[in-house]
Scaffold this active site. Structure first.
Site, short mmCIF file in Angstrom:
data_model
loop_
_atom_site.label_atom_id
_atom_site.label_comp_id
_atom_site.label_asym_id
_atom_site.label_seq_id
_atom_site.Cartn_x
_atom_site.Cartn_y
_atom_site.Cartn_z
N GLY A 138 -4.27 17.09 3.03
CA GLY A 138 -4.36 18.23 3.96
C GLY A 138 -3.51 18.05 5.21
N ASN A 183 -1.27 13.43 -1.98
CA ASN A 183 -1.75 12.37 -2.87
C ASN A 183 -2.95 12.78 -3.71
OD1 ASN A 183 -3.30 12.55 -0.55
ND2 ASN A 183 -3.93 10.43 -0.61
N GLU A 184 -3.17 14.10 -3.84
CA GLU A 184 -4.37 14.59 -4.52
C GLU A 184 -4.66 13.92 -5.86
OE1 GLU A 184 -2.66 16.34 -2.55
OE2 GLU A 184 -3.99 17.65 -1.42
N1 CO8 Z 1 -12.49 12.47 5.50
C1 CO8 Z 1 -13.54 11.88 6.10
N2 CO8 Z 1 -13.51 10.65 6.65
C2 CO8 Z 1 -12.35 9.99 6.58
C3 CO8 Z 1 -11.21 10.53 5.96
C4 CO8 Z 1 -11.31 11.84 5.39
N3 CO8 Z 1 -10.28 12.45 4.78
N4 CO8 Z 1 -10.21 9.62 6.03
C5 CO8 Z 1 -10.72 8.55 6.67
N5 CO8 Z 1 -11.99 8.75 7.01
C6 CO8 Z 1 -12.90 7.85 7.74
C7 CO8 Z 1 -13.06 6.50 7.06
O1 CO8 Z 1 -14.06 6.55 6.08
C8 CO8 Z 1 -13.43 5.62 8.22
O2 CO8 Z 1 -14.78 5.85 8.52
P1 CO8 Z 1 -15.70 4.70 9.18
O3 CO8 Z 1 -15.06 4.35 10.47
O4 CO8 Z 1 -17.04 5.35 9.30
O5 CO8 Z 1 -15.70 3.57 8.18
C9 CO8 Z 1 -12.62 6.19 9.38
O6 CO8 Z 1 -12.30 7.54 8.99
C10 CO8 Z 1 -11.33 5.45 9.64
O7 CO8 Z 1 -10.61 5.33 8.43
P2 CO8 Z 1 -9.68 4.08 8.12
O8 CO8 Z 1 -10.38 2.83 8.51
O9 CO8 Z 1 -9.24 4.20 6.71
O10 CO8 Z 1 -8.47 4.34 9.14
P3 CO8 Z 1 -6.96 3.88 8.99
O11 CO8 Z 1 -6.34 4.18 10.32
O12 CO8 Z 1 -6.85 2.51 8.45
O13 CO8 Z 1 -6.35 4.87 7.88
C11 CO8 Z 1 -5.95 7.00 6.82
C12 CO8 Z 1 -6.31 6.25 8.11
C13 CO8 Z 1 -4.54 6.64 6.38
C14 CO8 Z 1 -6.05 8.48 7.12
C15 CO8 Z 1 -6.94 6.57 5.71
O14 CO8 Z 1 -8.25 6.66 6.21
C16 CO8 Z 1 -6.87 7.39 4.46
O15 CO8 Z 1 -5.97 7.25 3.66
N6 CO8 Z 1 -7.87 8.29 4.31
C17 CO8 Z 1 -8.02 9.06 3.11
C18 CO8 Z 1 -7.23 10.29 3.21
C19 CO8 Z 1 -7.41 11.12 1.99
O16 CO8 Z 1 -7.43 10.66 0.85
N7 CO8 Z 1 -7.55 12.41 2.23
C20 CO8 Z 1 -7.67 13.29 1.13
C21 CO8 Z 1 -8.61 14.35 1.42
S1 CO8 Z 1 -8.50 15.52 0.10
C22 CO8 Z 1 -7.47 16.74 0.65
O17 CO8 Z 1 -7.11 16.78 1.80
C23 CO8 Z 1 -7.00 17.83 -0.31
C24 CO8 Z 1 -8.01 18.10 -1.36
C25 CO8 Z 1 -7.63 19.24 -2.28
C26 CO8 Z 1 -8.84 19.59 -3.12
C27 CO8 Z 1 -8.46 20.45 -4.28
C28 CO8 Z 1 -9.67 20.93 -5.06
C29 CO8 Z 1 -9.32 21.86 -6.18
#
Ligand code: CO8
Length: 266
Positions: free
Chosen positions: A112, A135-136
């Site tokens: 997103g 990266n979905e």
């Molecule tokens: N949503 C909620 N929480 C999140 C998300 C997220 N997308 N990303 C990270 N967090 C949280 C982590 O769980 C962590 O929580 P906590 O402190 O409680 O443990 C906190 O945020 C910090 O995360 P990191 O320690 O991982 O922080 P970094 O600075 O090391 O990394 C990143 C940041 C690069 C953003 C990494 O967290 C990451 O890669 N996150 C995942 C991102 C991701 O995969 N997003 C995909 C969401 S899906 C989407 O957007 C499209 C979906 C389309 C759907 C279609 C349906 C048909």
């Protein structure tokens, strides 16, 4: 209500709004955040003070982590439907904005986050150890059950980098380094972090030379079909997503993914 999006006049350039995402810790897009983005771009469209907007993050290192996983995990179909409608509206208002829009990508920008950047007119990305991409296919992609980018997200990428690169990027769910992103046109400029704002202003200055109304009408003509494809199917798209994301196996996978993310640093 918490303020996840701020709008301020740029300190150096007239008619330019700086729109900053500031939802701790990673600017994930929950319903409120999406709603605030939608409202911000709707209001900016009728605010005579502004002709351009720079979208950026208050947290260097993170532009936007994409959709809030917790808004899609353990939720009812109705909750996901409503959440998804907010995502649709935020995208429409940003993609169709009459303003000159620039994404100053000062941090990681998966999923997103990449959609927001792609929905702007121009992208400048910091030359840091960060990445951008849709990266979905790799999100919760376990046990043959993962997420597929919705058609209008695919269209948004296609309109920027063309069929071949979109086909590859989406199937692989690939995240690109700044220089890789630049190579395929996913971002327009890569520069040191402190140059993002000056470069955004430079682009805006160039576009401000064009008469405002014909430029934005042209922008809208260019985006019309893509937007119509979604607006003619708002309900179907949200309904499909609500059903899709509540499948049992997908929810299980998402649970594993959320856990892994939370335990990453332990
Ligand atoms: N949503 C909620 N929480 C999140 C998300 C997220 N997308 N990303 C990270 N967090 C949280 C982590 O769980 C962590 O929580 P906590 O402190 O409680 O443990 C906190 O945020 C910090 O995360 P990191 O320690 O991982 O922080 P970094 O600075 O090391 O990394 C990143 C940041 C690069 C953003 C990494 O967290 C990451 O890669 N996150 C995942 C991102 C991701 O995969 N997003 C995909 C969401 S899906 C989407 O957007 C499209 C979906 C389309 C759907 C279609 C349906 C048909």
């Amino acid at each position: 209500e918490a303020k996840y999006v701020t709008v301020e006049p740029d300190s150096e350039m007239e008619n330019v709004a700086v729109v900053k995402m500031q939802k701790k810790p990673v600017n994930s897009l929950c319903s409120d955040h999406l709603h605030q983005l939608a409202t911000t771009f709707k209001d900016l469209a009728s605010d005579k003070k502004y002709k351009a907007a720079i979208l950026t993050s208050a947290f260097p290192g993170i532009f936007c982590a994409g959709l809030d996983l917790l808004s899609m995990y353990g939720r009812t179909q109705d909750e996901i439907y409503s959440f998804w409608s907010k995502f649709q509206q935020a995208w429409i208002n940003l993609y169709n904005s009459p303003l000159i829009t620039v994404a100053a990508i000062n941090g990681n920008s998966p999923a997103g986050g990449c959609v927001l950047a792609l929905s702007c007119d121009h992208r400048v990305m910091a030359d840091e150890k960060i990445s951008i991409g849709l990266n979905e296919t790799k999100v919760v992609g376990l046990m043959n059950c993962g997420i597929v980018a919705p058609f209008w997200v695919k269209d948004t990428m296609l309109n920027v980098i063309g069929f071949r690169e979109t086909d590859r990027a989406l199937q692989q769910g690939r995240m690109f380094s700044p220089s890789e992103a630049k190579d395929i046109g996913l971002v327009d400029k890569v520069a040191p972090l402190d140059q993002l704002m000056p470069l955004s202003r430079e682009y805006i200055a160039e576009y401000l030379k064009v008469p405002y109304v014909p430029r934005y009408l042209t922008k809208q003509v260019m985006r019309e079909e893509t937007i119509k494809r979604l607006t003619s199917k708002l309900h179907e798209d949200a309904d499909f997503t609500a059903r899709f994301l509540t499948q049992e196996q997908l929810q299980k996978n998402m649970g594993v993914y959320v856990q892994a993310l939370a335990q990453k640093k332990k």
